[in-house]
Design a protein around this motif. Structure first.
Motif, PDB file in Angstrom:
ATOM      1  N   GLU A 230      -9.179   4.438   1.300  1.00 56.82           N
ATOM      2  CA  GLU A 230      -8.199   3.391   0.999  1.00 56.82           C
ATOM      3  C   GLU A 230      -6.804   3.959   0.766  1.00 56.82           C
ATOM      4  O   GLU A 230      -5.817   3.412   1.256  1.00 56.82           O
ATOM      5  CB  GLU A 230      -8.621   2.637  -0.268  1.00 56.82           C
ATOM      6  N   ASP A 231      -6.739   5.059   0.011  1.00 52.13           N
ATOM      7  CA  ASP A 231      -5.433   5.664  -0.298  1.00 52.13           C
ATOM      8  C   ASP A 231      -4.697   6.036   0.988  1.00 52.13           C
ATOM      9  O   ASP A 231      -3.499   5.802   1.132  1.00 52.13           O
ATOM     10  CB  ASP A 231      -5.604   6.939  -1.144  1.00 52.13           C
ATOM     11  N   VAL A 232      -5.430   6.666   1.921  1.00 46.90           N
ATOM     12  CA  VAL A 232      -4.785   7.125   3.155  1.00 46.90           C
ATOM     13  C   VAL A 232      -4.356   5.939   4.007  1.00 46.90           C
ATOM     14  O   VAL A 232      -3.238   5.916   4.539  1.00 46.90           O
ATOM     15  CB  VAL A 232      -5.723   8.069   3.937  1.00 46.90           C
ATOM     16  N   VAL A 233      -5.227   4.947   4.124  1.00 39.52           N
ATOM     17  CA  VAL A 233      -4.876   3.795   4.954  1.00 39.52           C
ATOM     18  C   VAL A 233      -3.677   3.054   4.341  1.00 39.52           C
ATOM     19  O   VAL A 233      -2.811   2.553   5.065  1.00 39.52           O
ATOM     20  CB  VAL A 233      -6.089   2.860   5.136  1.00 39.52           C
ATOM     21  N   MET A 234      -3.607   3.047   3.006  1.00 35.61           N
ATOM     22  CA  MET A 234      -2.471   2.394   2.340  1.00 35.61           C
ATOM     23  C   MET A 234      -1.141   3.038   2.742  1.00 35.61           C
ATOM     24  O   MET A 234      -0.108   2.364   2.774  1.00 35.61           O
ATOM     25  CB  MET A 234      -2.671   2.451   0.820  1.00 35.61           C
ATOM     26  N   MET A 235      -1.174   4.324   3.091  1.00 35.99           N
ATOM     27  CA  MET A 235       0.066   4.982   3.515  1.00 35.99           C
ATOM     28  C   MET A 235       0.665   4.292   4.741  1.00 35.99           C
ATOM     29  O   MET A 235       1.875   4.354   4.970  1.00 35.99           O
ATOM     30  CB  MET A 235      -0.181   6.464   3.823  1.00 35.99           C
ATOM     31  N   GLY A 236      -0.182   3.636   5.515  1.00 37.77           N
ATOM     32  CA  GLY A 236       0.326   2.887   6.662  1.00 37.77           C
ATOM     33  C   GLY A 236       1.212   1.712   6.268  1.00 37.77           C
ATOM     34  O   GLY A 236       1.960   1.196   7.086  1.00 37.77           O
ATOM     35  N   ARG A 237       1.123   1.298   5.004  1.00 39.26           N
ATOM     36  CA  ARG A 237       1.944   0.182   4.534  1.00 39.26           C
ATOM     37  C   ARG A 237       3.276   0.651   3.951  1.00 39.26           C
ATOM     38  O   ARG A 237       4.136  -0.165   3.640  1.00 39.26           O
ATOM     39  CB  ARG A 237       1.206  -0.639   3.461  1.00 39.26           C
ATOM     40  N   TYR A 238       3.407   1.969   3.739  1.00 41.41           N
ATOM     41  CA  TYR A 238       4.628   2.482   3.118  1.00 41.41           C
ATOM     42  C   TYR A 238       5.808   2.362   4.083  1.00 41.41           C
ATOM     43  O   TYR A 238       5.683   2.601   5.275  1.00 41.41           O
ATOM     44  CB  TYR A 238       4.475   3.956   2.717  1.00 41.41           C
ATOM     45  N   ARG A 239       6.935   1.971   3.540  1.00 46.15           N
ATOM     46  CA  ARG A 239       8.180   1.876   4.306  1.00 46.15           C
ATOM     47  C   ARG A 239       9.280   2.455   3.445  1.00 46.15           C
ATOM     48  O   ARG A 239       9.150   2.527   2.230  1.00 46.15           O
ATOM     49  CB  ARG A 239       8.543   0.400   4.578  1.00 46.15           C
ATOM     50  N   LYS A 240      10.380   2.758   4.090  1.00 42.40           N
ATOM     51  CA  LYS A 240      11.536   3.198   3.322  1.00 42.40           C
ATOM     52  C   LYS A 240      11.927   2.102   2.317  1.00 42.40           C
ATOM     53  O   LYS A 240      12.284   2.373   1.175  1.00 42.40           O
ATOM     54  CB  LYS A 240      12.703   3.465   4.264  1.00 42.40           C
ATOM     55  N   ALA A 241      11.795   0.842   2.777  1.00 43.60           N
ATOM     56  CA  ALA A 241      12.252  -0.275   1.947  1.00 43.60           C
ATOM     57  C   ALA A 241      11.347  -0.530   0.742  1.00 43.60           C
ATOM     58  O   ALA A 241      11.791  -1.074  -0.253  1.00 43.60           O
ATOM     59  CB  ALA A 241      12.358  -1.536   2.798  1.00 43.60           C
ATOM     60  N   ASN A 242      10.059  -0.174   0.840  1.00 37.58           N
ATOM     61  CA  ASN A 242       9.181  -0.481  -0.292  1.00 37.58           C
ATOM     62  C   ASN A 242       8.702   0.770  -1.020  1.00 37.58           C
ATOM     63  O   ASN A 242       7.704   0.759  -1.720  1.00 37.58           O
ATOM     64  CB  ASN A 242       7.985  -1.333   0.155  1.00 37.58           C
ATOM     65  N   LEU A 243       9.445   1.857  -0.842  1.00 34.59           N
ATOM     66  CA  LEU A 243       9.045   3.143  -1.401  1.00 34.59           C
ATOM     67  C   LEU A 243       8.850   3.077  -2.917  1.00 34.59           C
ATOM     68  O   LEU A 243       7.985   3.719  -3.475  1.00 34.59           O
ATOM     69  CB  LEU A 243      10.113   4.198  -1.057  1.00 34.59           C
ATOM     70  N   PHE A 244       9.666   2.269  -3.585  1.00 32.90           N
ATOM     71  CA  PHE A 244       9.599   2.212  -5.040  1.00 32.90           C
ATOM     72  C   PHE A 244       8.829   1.002  -5.555  1.00 32.90           C
ATOM     73  O   PHE A 244       8.811   0.729  -6.735  1.00 32.90           O
ATOM     74  CB  PHE A 244      11.016   2.204  -5.633  1.00 32.90           C
TER      75      PHE A 244
END
Lengths: 427, 262
Positions: free
Chosen positions: B94-108
């Motif tokens: 789950e942790d790794v797949v969640m990285m696919g949701r990371y964006r510059k805009a939602n980093l924080f």
């Protein structure tokens, strides 16, 4: 004992500074060290730590005084330059990272020693104590330093919370982080700066020679205990802070001994214990597992031999014979003492009952013995059906595997071989 | 080309001075499954990394749907080679797949309910739902590959770049990937895959790019898989090219005169 009570009751206000100082220093370095460890850049910490020495000397020469802020700024600058140099050498030449670290580390350290000697001979007043930076002296932590360490600790903690997503993604897969458009350069700059900061905060107490241990060792020890990064961070901090306390205490009670070596000794001991005792990855757990497997195989082989004895005399359906140890040995060769041990354990677990010198299967023992023989034969059938195997080797191939087949695999084997409905006794 | 997903224009990428990709030009059609093939060391991974902006080209450019890469980042997903990371990292599927949701805009920002739902759906699509809490080191090679693909799916992109997803995977994973590709094609996604197994090329791909430092051929499998093209790419006829590349490297020679024909 009295020293210990004095120590923990903070009778001497300096002790409180030391304990708080160790908390901030070791906490910072364990947190940021975990990321360095995961990025496989743990050794860079060593280059940084050694490179701080010339920076401290330059800071001293510049201010002409042991003003902590100047020393700190100097240390931060040379620490940063050292990591930059390591990366530059690796990128621009065929020299690999380990060699580059070796080169940079020794050059900076040598420069530091040269400057240190120069300061001592050049008639600076008040230079005493600078050589404490070699091995560290936690007792030297005063109120003004404490503030700096606290600010660094809080900065690192907050930035890790704020940049948690970025830090983990870069640590796991920097190319991917770049591909999804994360500011990888900024994140790497932050990670490096925080590493330099945490090392710089620790050199006064731990010394340049040993400070890098505080970056690597807590993370290495914590990795044995968990597969979750937040937990790993917590455990690393716990181990490191604990070692810091003990190290500071020993240094305090044996007044004058350097703190760094003690902290590192205790931290390494924790790592060694983790290596041995950790629940999943430790060697003790693996040894116990191997031993359990051996016992399981022995017990199952005894039960199987008893079954085979019944089969030989045609009473495998009822399995009610009373056997002597010699009868069992007539079926299968066991080491006599191992057989005795195994039988005793089986009796204790209610698989076998013993009357006078004869052994008889209990109800669950009978069931278990059938199960093992069944698995053995299922596996033989499977090998014969699915692979080309010499018929002579089928038996030995099944001999070890029968002990590891789980009920799920058994069900699957039955399905594959199409023998679901056949009564167990028929094969 | 109408409906062009990826345009590579006069692209040259060097590594340590030697050209790894040399004057590559092609346009790839959108909505197709596209294979990049070529022998070992022919620059396939370099091409993918240059398209992704991970490597800086020494000349030429890449456009995605006629736009600069930086504007299109969120519409491209990247599946690196499985061996490129350390799977002993303390993270779950789950942790790794969640990285696919990371964006510059939602980093924080914390992951929200949509992120969680997309992650669950992506894991389900690659058949790893029973393993979602498992540490990634405790997966088989094929399962690890599927984790990477799920992470790309979680990006909800239009263009997918995959580096050798079929290498070292079991039959179950291969089938899972193939049926996913069908599904993605039906949804109009463009998928670019580096592949090394010539046997399966015509079954898997609608369009091919054949590479050996230079572009050897592009087009449908029938057009590309001719005896002449294959022997050009694989038959060692290009030794002269390699020799020139080496000369350039050894003499630190510029690969082209400045500002020519760009």
């Amino acid at each position: 004992m009295q020293t210990f009570i004095d120590f923990i009751s903070f009778k001497d206000p300096n002790v409180l500074y030391v304990v708080l100082g160790m908390f901030f220093i070791n906490g910072s370095s364990a947190m940021i060290g975990t990321f360095a460890f995961l990025r496989k850049r743990a050794l860079i910490g060593d280059a940084i730590a050694h490179a701080l020495l010339p920076g401290i000397c330059l800071g001293f020469m510049f201010s002409g005084d042991k003003n902590i802020l100047y020393l700190f700024l100097g240390a931060f600058a040379t620490g940063w330059i050292s990591t930059y140099l390591v990366d530059y050498i690796v990128n621009q030449s065929k020299i690999k990272q380990d060699a580059a670290i070796g080169i940079v580390l020794s050059v900076f350290f040598a420069l530091g020693i040269v400057l240190l000697t120069y300061i001592q001979n050049a008639g600076y007043s008040n230079h005493g104590g600078l050589n404490l930076f070699l091995f560290g002296q936690a007792a030297a932590i005063g109120k003004s330093e404490l503030w700096i360490f606290a600010v660094i600790f809080i900065t690192i903690l907050l930035l890790i919370i704020l940049f948690y997503k970025g830090f983990t993604t870069v640590a796991f897969n920097a190319d991917f982080a770049k591909a999804i458009g994360l500011p990888v350069k900024t994140i790497e700059f932050l990670l490096t700066s925080l590493t330099v900061l945490s090392i710089a905060s620790g050199i006064q107490a731990l010394g340049v020679v040993l400070m890098s241990a505080l970056i690597v060792t807590p993370a290495a020890a914590a990795r044995f205990w968990t597969n979750k990064l937040p937990k790993m961070l917590g455990i690393a901090v716990l181990f490191s802070v604990f070692s810091g306390f003990i190290g500071a205490f020993v240094s305090y009670s044996e007044s004058g001994t350097p703190t760094g070596p003690w902290v590192v000794m205790i931290l390494s001991l924790i790592t060694l214990l983790s290596f041995i005792f950790s629940t999943k990855r430790g060697i003790l757990a693996r040894y116990l597992q191997a031993r359990n497997n051996k016992l399981k195989i022995r017990h199952e082989n005894i039960l199987k031999a008893i079954y085979q004895y019944h089969e030989r005399i045609g009473r495998q359906v009822r399995l009610d014979q009373k056997l002597s140890a010699t009868d069992i040995l007539g079926i299968r060769i066991f080491d006599t003492s191992e057989l005795q041990k195994g039988l005793r354990r089986l009796i204790r677990n209610d698989y076998i009952r013993k009357t006078e010198d004869r052994y008889q299967l209990t109800e669950i023992g009978a069931k278990e013995s059938k199960r093992i023989v069944r698995l053995h034969r299922l596996w033989e059938q499977y090998l014969l059906k699915r692979t080309t195997i010499d018929t002579y080797h089928v038996h030995s191939g099944a001999e070890a595997i029968e002990h590891i087949l789980s009920p799920e695999i058994e069900a699957e084997l039955k399905r594959e071989l199409g023998i679901e409905g056949i009564p167990e006794e028929d094969f | 080309m109408n409906n062009c997903a990826i345009e590579v224009h006069n692209l040259t990428t060097t590594y340590g001075g030697a050209p790894v990709l040399w004057d590559i030009d092609f346009e790839l059609p959108a909505g197709q499954i596209i294979g990049i093939i070529g022998p070992n060391g022919s620059g396939k991974t370099t091409l993918l990394k240059t398209i992704m902006g991970l490597l800086e080209p020494s000349s030429g450019y890449v456009k995605i749907f006629d736009q600069d890469l930086e504007k299109m980042r969120e519409r491209i997903a990247y599946v690196p080679q499985r061996e490129s990371v350390d799977w002993d990292f303390p993270a779950t599927v789950e942790d790794v797949v969640m990285m696919g949701r990371y964006r510059k805009a939602n980093l924080f920002r914390r992951s929200n309910r949509t992120d969680l739902a997309v992650v669950a759906e992506s894991i389900e699509k690659v058949g790893l739902t029973p393993f979602k809490k498992r540490q990634i080191a405790q997966l088989s090679g094929g399962q690890q590959q599927r984790v990477f693909i799920a992470r790309a799916l979680a990006q909800k992109a239009d263009v997918y770049l995959m580096d050798e997803p079929f290498v070292g995977v079991d039959a179950a994973t291969e089938n899972a990937i193939l049926s996913l590709l069908e599904e993605m094609k039906a949804q109009g996604k463009t998928v670019l895959i580096i592949h090394h197994d010539l046997q399966t090329v015509s079954d898997y791909f609608d369009y091919l790019v054949l590479l050996n430092t230079r572009l050897i051929a592009k087009g449908t499998p029938q057009e590309v898989l001719t005896k002449e093209n294959l022997s050009n790419a694989y038959g060692g006829q290009l030794t002269l090219l390699a020799k020139v590349a080496n000369l350039i490297k050894e003499n630190e020679f510029p690969i082209r005169e400045k500002d020519m024909d760009l």
